[in-house]
Design an enzyme around this catalytic site. Structure first.
Site, PDB file in Angstrom:
ATOM      1  N   SER A  40      -7.894 -15.260 -22.828  1.00 35.33           N
ATOM      2  CA  SER A  40      -6.558 -14.776 -23.173  1.00 35.33           C
ATOM      3  C   SER A  40      -6.477 -13.308 -22.774  1.00 35.33           C
ATOM      4  O   SER A  40      -6.301 -12.421 -23.592  1.00 35.33           O
ATOM      5  CB  SER A  40      -6.291 -14.958 -24.671  1.00 35.33           C
ATOM      6  N   HIS A 154      -8.655 -20.926 -26.998  1.00 31.67           N
ATOM      7  CA  HIS A 154     -10.102 -21.086 -27.193  1.00 31.67           C
ATOM      8  C   HIS A 154     -10.462 -22.455 -27.776  1.00 31.67           C
ATOM      9  O   HIS A 154     -11.635 -22.772 -27.947  1.00 31.67           O
ATOM     10  CB  HIS A 154     -10.649 -19.992 -28.118  1.00 31.67           C
ATOM     11  N   GLU A 164      -7.680 -16.866 -33.600  1.00 31.08           N
ATOM     12  CA  GLU A 164      -8.923 -16.572 -34.331  1.00 31.08           C
ATOM     13  C   GLU A 164      -8.679 -16.350 -35.818  1.00 31.08           C
ATOM     14  O   GLU A 164      -7.805 -15.567 -36.201  1.00 31.08           O
ATOM     15  CB  GLU A 164      -9.576 -15.307 -33.748  1.00 31.08           C
ATOM     16  N   GLU A 205     -15.633 -19.671 -29.074  1.00 27.60           N
ATOM     17  CA  GLU A 205     -16.350 -18.613 -29.783  1.00 27.60           C
ATOM     18  C   GLU A 205     -17.164 -19.158 -30.953  1.00 27.60           C
ATOM     19  O   GLU A 205     -17.585 -18.409 -31.829  1.00 27.60           O
ATOM     20  CB  GLU A 205     -15.364 -17.518 -30.218  1.00 27.60           C
ATOM     21  N   HIS A 365     -16.573  -8.807 -28.332  1.00 27.44           N
ATOM     22  CA  HIS A 365     -17.041  -9.661 -27.238  1.00 27.44           C
ATOM     23  C   HIS A 365     -15.829 -10.213 -26.477  1.00 27.44           C
ATOM     24  O   HIS A 365     -14.681  -9.896 -26.804  1.00 27.44           O
ATOM     25  CB  HIS A 365     -17.858 -10.833 -27.813  1.00 27.44           C
TER      26      HIS A 365
HETATM   27  P1  PGA Z   1     -10.517 -13.405 -24.750  1.00 25.67           P
HETATM   28  O1  PGA Z   1     -10.172 -13.439 -26.306  1.00 25.67           O
HETATM   29  O2  PGA Z   1     -11.889 -12.857 -24.584  1.00 25.67           O
HETATM   30  O3  PGA Z   1     -10.351 -14.822 -24.327  1.00 25.67           O
HETATM   31  O4  PGA Z   1      -9.485 -12.492 -24.123  1.00 25.67           O
HETATM   32  C1  PGA Z   1     -10.618 -12.476 -27.218  1.00 25.67           C
HETATM   33  C2  PGA Z   1      -9.482 -11.808 -27.928  1.00 25.67           C
HETATM   34  O5  PGA Z   1      -8.292 -12.084 -27.689  1.00 25.67           O
HETATM   35  O6  PGA Z   1      -9.743 -10.932 -28.762  1.00 25.67           O
HETATM   36 ZN    ZN Z   2      -7.608 -10.411 -29.259  1.00 20.99          ZN
END
Ligand code: PGA
Ligand code: ZN
Length: 425
Positions: A40, A154, A164, A205, A365
């Site tokens: 993303s 994800h 998340e 993740e 990360h």
């Molecule tokens: P990405 O997601 O590593 O797929 O960009 C992580 C985030 O959005 O914090």
């Molecule tokens: Zn983010």
């Protein structure tokens, strides 16, 4: 003094190619580093160089990056002092010569930059975090932000719109104990999901990715898991969200597919206010989209006194965008992803700018990772107080947490656990 550089195409945690770099110094020290990769990704991030050759790895190969490391960058850095990171990074930026690092690629440049940081530490005989710490006394052990329920891009089936759902064990006395609180809660969540007939497969993740009927349901499941593990929600373990809302912002509206409705920025702010009133949430990252500055101002005016509001796609670890955010009062914290900007020096500058203005800085990360643990040492060195690096599952996530265990053990009482104070609100 840099004697040799060698690039290599390896795989990341999604099975896509990424660049790994080995650096050898004249003194014989060798160091290795690899670049991560997002899914993303923010549209304002520095450029990721890929071959675009459709018959190899669906265009995602990095053989051009490998060749740049082995030839142009190796020649450009020959004889440079790996211990003077600012000068080395300046040379890399100059060699690239573009605003967005589109010629050499931020992935290519970052792998070299981190390899140099690691080689310099080894040459000095210091742990990486000690070598990176400046000014001295800044370092601390971070609170792990553990993403135990994955949605959005994800989760590769119909999960939550929000990307998340993190647990934040800030009430633990040490990092080691925080990790245990988190792991026990993660396993409690697995049992609860299974008992309710949900799938317990994991997303990119390492968090579970159940098909839920709303973006609120995961919060109920997680609160239940915290209690089942024997902890008090809000006292020992708080919650954090990264909706990654740029991913569901379409034609000026936030489309919540899971709930079958579209919200304006103002309605999203109301939605978050309701969630924050009902659950012990302390952080919301990317609550609004990457160019919705007006929305971010509204969000910060409404919830900024109570919550840490972190800009990821909004700021992309870029000091110019962070400056603009500070000027506008949009957000009160910055997500720090080294590969969004491409060098160690620029990453540290983004943290310095945030901290210098009383803002939070949360090191992170990417969803595509390797076992490289640079971000663990970085967040300790800069005393950012919190690190998000996924669930306590999947080797590439766990390896960062394990590195923090090693650091905590080696440092003993000289590093304090940041705890609840890590958060600007
Ligand atoms: P990405 O997601 O590593 O797929 O960009 C992580 C985030 O959005 O914090
Ligand atoms: Zn983010």
């Amino acid at each position: 003094e840099i004697a040799a550089l060698h690039g290599r195409e390896i795989l990341d945690s999604r099975g896509n190619p990424t660049i790994e770099v080995e650096m050898r110094l004249a003194c014989g020290v060798c160091a290795r580093a690899a670049a991560p990769s997002g899914a993303s990704t923010g549209i304002h991030e520095a450029w990721e160089l890929r071959d675009g050759e459709p018959t190899r790895y669906r265009g995602k190969g990095v053989l051009n990056a490998v060749s740049l490391v082995n030839n142009e960058i190796a020649a450009g850095l020959a004889g440079a002092d790996a211990a003077v990171q600012e000068e080395l990074d300046r040379r890399l930026i100059a060699l690239d010569g573009t605003e967005t690092k589109s010629r050499l690629g931020a992935n290519t440049i970052l792998a070299v930059s981190i390899a140099a940081a690691r080689a310099a530490a080894a040459a000095k005989g210091l742990p990486l975090w000690r070598s990176l710490e400046a000014p001295a006394g800044r370092a601390s052990m971070p609170v792990p932000m553990m993403n135990i329920l994955n949605g959005g891009v994800h989760a590769h089936w119909q999960g939550a719109d929000f990307q998340e759902y993190m647990i934040v064990p800030y009430g633990a006395p040490t990092f080691r104990e925080a990790l245990r609180y988190g792991s026990e809660t993660y396993h409690a969540l697995r049992s609860i999901l299974a008992a309710k007939g949900h799938h317990t497969g994991v997303g990119d993740e390492g968090g579970f990715a159940p098909a839920v009927g709303s973006n609120r349901e995961p919060l109920d499941l997680i609160v239940e898991a915290i209690e089942a593990a024997g902890y008090r929600p809000g006292a020992e373990i708080g919650l954090a969200l990264d909706p990654a809302s740029s991913g569901f912002f379409e034609d000026g509206a936030y489309r919540l597919k899971t709930e079958g409705r579209s919200l304006s920025a103002g309605e999203m702010v109301d939605y978050y206010a309701d969630l924050a009133a009902a659950y012990p949430i302390i952080v919301i990252e990317d609550g609004l989209a990457e160019d919705d500055w007006d929305g971010w101002q509204m969000l910060t005016a409404r919830l900024g006194d109570h919550l840490e509001l972190v800009g990821d796609d909004l700021f992309v670890t870029n000091v110019a965008r962070i400056q603009e955010g500070i000027r506008q009062g949009a957000a009160n914290a910055v997500l720090i992803k080294p590969n969004q900007i491409g060098t160690v020096t620029e990453t540290v500058a983004a943290v310095d700018l945030a901290q210098g203005n009383g803002w939070g800085a949360m090191v992170s990360h990417r969803s595509g990772e390797t076992v490289d643990t640079f971000i663990a040492d970085l967040c300790v060195a800069l005393g950012t107080g919190h690190l998000k690096t996924g669930a306590p599952a999947r080797g590439e996530r766990v390896e960062k947490y394990n590195q923090l265990l090693r650091i905590e053990e080696e440092a003993g009482s000289s590093l304090t656990f940041a705890g609840r104070n890590a958060f600007v609100r």
